[in-house]
Write a protein that holds these residues in place. Structure first.
Motif, PDB file in Angstrom:
ATOM      1  N   THR A   1       0.737  -1.245   0.074  1.00 42.31           N
ATOM      2  CA  THR A   1       0.021  -0.266  -0.055  1.00 42.31           C
ATOM      3  C   THR A   1       0.720   1.323   0.126  1.00 42.31           C
ATOM      4  O   THR A   1       0.866   2.269  -0.937  1.00 42.31           O
TER       5      THR A   1
ATOM      6  N   PRO B   1      -3.607  -2.753  -6.282  1.00 41.19           N
ATOM      7  CA  PRO B   1      -4.248  -3.996  -5.622  1.00 41.19           C
ATOM      8  C   PRO B   1      -4.662  -5.104  -6.716  1.00 41.19           C
ATOM      9  O   PRO B   1      -4.634  -6.260  -6.403  1.00 41.19           O
TER      10      PRO B   1
ATOM     11  N   TYR C   1       0.534  -9.502   5.098  1.00 41.62           N
ATOM     12  CA  TYR C   1       0.669  -8.123   4.638  1.00 41.62           C
ATOM     13  C   TYR C   1       0.869  -7.647   6.064  1.00 41.62           C
ATOM     14  O   TYR C   1       0.483  -7.560   7.290  1.00 41.62           O
TER      15      TYR C   1
ATOM     16  N   ASP D   1       2.341  -4.156   6.139  1.00 43.95           N
ATOM     17  CA  ASP D   1       2.588  -2.845   5.666  1.00 43.95           C
ATOM     18  C   ASP D   1       2.095  -1.858   7.053  1.00 43.95           C
ATOM     19  O   ASP D   1       1.071  -1.170   7.115  1.00 43.95           O
TER      20      ASP D   1
ATOM     21  N   ALA E   1       0.842   1.844   6.849  1.00 46.29           N
ATOM     22  CA  ALA E   1      -0.342   2.046   6.047  1.00 46.29           C
ATOM     23  C   ALA E   1      -1.438   1.806   7.163  1.00 46.29           C
ATOM     24  O   ALA E   1      -2.434   2.438   7.035  1.00 46.29           O
TER      25      ALA E   1
ATOM     26  N   ARG F   1      -6.790   3.532   4.003  1.00 50.67           N
ATOM     27  CA  ARG F   1      -6.298   2.963   2.515  1.00 50.67           C
ATOM     28  C   ARG F   1      -5.740   1.647   2.814  1.00 50.67           C
ATOM     29  O   ARG F   1      -6.116   0.824   1.638  1.00 50.67           O
ATOM     30  N   ALA F   2      -5.226   1.244   3.982  1.00 49.41           N
ATOM     31  CA  ALA F   2      -4.743  -0.134   4.048  1.00 49.41           C
ATOM     32  C   ALA F   2      -5.782  -1.163   3.774  1.00 49.41           C
ATOM     33  O   ALA F   2      -5.592  -2.215   3.196  1.00 49.41           O
TER      34      ALA F   2
ATOM     35  N   TRP G   1      -7.297  -1.314   0.219  1.00 44.69           N
ATOM     36  CA  TRP G   1      -6.185  -1.981  -0.499  1.00 44.69           C
ATOM     37  C   TRP G   1      -6.544  -3.472  -0.267  1.00 44.69           C
ATOM     38  O   TRP G   1      -6.538  -4.322  -1.156  1.00 44.69           O
TER      39      TRP G   1
END
Length: 332
Positions: free
Chosen positions: A131, A137, A160, A162, A165, A172-173, A176
């Motif tokens: 992200t 994605p 994942y 991140d 994020a 946003r994460a 995504w």
């Protein structure tokens, strides 16, 4: 989970299928834990297995071994995850899988299938922040799913990590992950391919993350995810290190993130797999001895849970490790 074997990175590049998106370096935040084309006619044996799930990851270089170990070394597990497939390509054990011939891969797959063990690939890991790095994605899902089908695996695990994020709290994460998961399911249909996620346990803490973290992911696309390999480690020196802290009441730092607390937030118990490091060297904290963990697993089963156990990583954990952990609740 943890970092890639960087000393092997350049050797692995020769065997990768490029994914065309550059990954970024690991980010600060909540600290991380952890061919030939295949015809669809050969995929009929890949239906989603019922719990319990016993999952082992493999990222570490093992001298004299390319790809997965002989099945005798992982008896007692039913999922083996080759790590990692990144946004820029396959590395470490995932890359080793591509370096085998089609006939070698077919032989290994047949042996694992006969032993009841699914072979999957783990995506991203702690060195990849899709992200934050701006990876699309849908395109990323399409390319990774094509890799899975090209190399004849049973599915994917979305590791994942991140953290920036998620910690940004802007959603946003989570958005995504939802888009990525939906598109993976377009390409890797449920009941034919496995699709699991491996969030850290604190990402299930209610009201700790502005975007909702994995409670929001589950609310959005949880029906598409077969189960969660929850990382109950690397989150604090005393976090998840007793049966009480692991199962019933987490600390005030990450409230509501023990196993049954996560279930109380709406995640089905059958989808919650308890993840632990094999040794003290496989994580910064959160380690439990096999005997202690076996007791916790028995307690959880007695309270209606049957999700299973995940471990990071082979060869520090192998057949003897899982047989010990299963001994009181799910004996082999």
């Amino acid at each position: 989970m943890v970092y890639l074997t960087l000393t092997r990175l350049f050797a692995a590049i020769a065997g990768i299928t490029s994914l065309g998106v550059v990954c970024s370096a690991p980010l600060d935040g909540v600290q991380p834990g952890p061919g030939s084309n295949t015809t669809f006619g050969s995929l009929v044996s890949r239906a989603t297995p019922a719990p319990p799930h016993f999952v082992i990851y493999s990222d570490k270089f093992v001298s004299g071994q390319t790809g997965p170990p002989p099945v005798s070394q992982v008896q007692g597990y039913n999922v083996f995850a080759l790590s990692f497939l990144l946004t820029e390509g396959a590395f470490d054990k995932a890359a080793e899988w591509t370096q085998l011939s089609a006939s070698q891969r077919s032989s290994i797959k047949s042996q694992y299938a006969a032993a009841g063990i699914k072979l999957i690939v783990s995506l991203f890991g702690s060195t990849d922040a899709p992200t934050s790095s701006g990876a699309d994605p849908v395109a990323t899902a399409n390319t990774m799913a094509a890799w899975v089908k090209q190399f004849g695996l049973d599915g994917v695990d979305v590791d994942y990590e991140d953290f920036n994020a998620i910690n940004a709290g802007d959603g946003r994460a989570e958005a995504w992950l939802a888009s990525f998961t939906r598109q993976l399911r377009v390409q890797l249909p449920q009941g034919t391919f496995l699709l699991t996620h491996a969030p850290v346990a604190p990402w299930f803490s209610p009201n700790k993350f502005g975007g909702g973290a994995y409670l929001q992911v589950h609310s959005t696309v949880g029906s598409l995810i077969d189960w969660y390999n929850v990382q109950f480690y690397n989150q604090g020196s005393s976090e998840y290190t007793t049966c009480a802290g692991l199962l019933t009441t987490s600390s005030n730092t990450w409230p509501g993130s023990a196993l049954f607390q996560i279930a109380a937030s709406g995640i089905p118990l059958s989808k919650l797999v308890i993840g632990k490091p094999a040794t003290t060297g496989d994580a910064s904290n959160g380690f439990m001895s096999t005997s202690t963990l076996a007791g916790c697993v028995q307690q959880a089963k007695n309270q209606g849970w049957n999700g299973g156990v995940m471990v990071w990583e082979f060869p520090d954990a192998a057949a003897a490790w899982i047989q010990s952990v299963r001994s009181l609740a799910f004996p082999v």
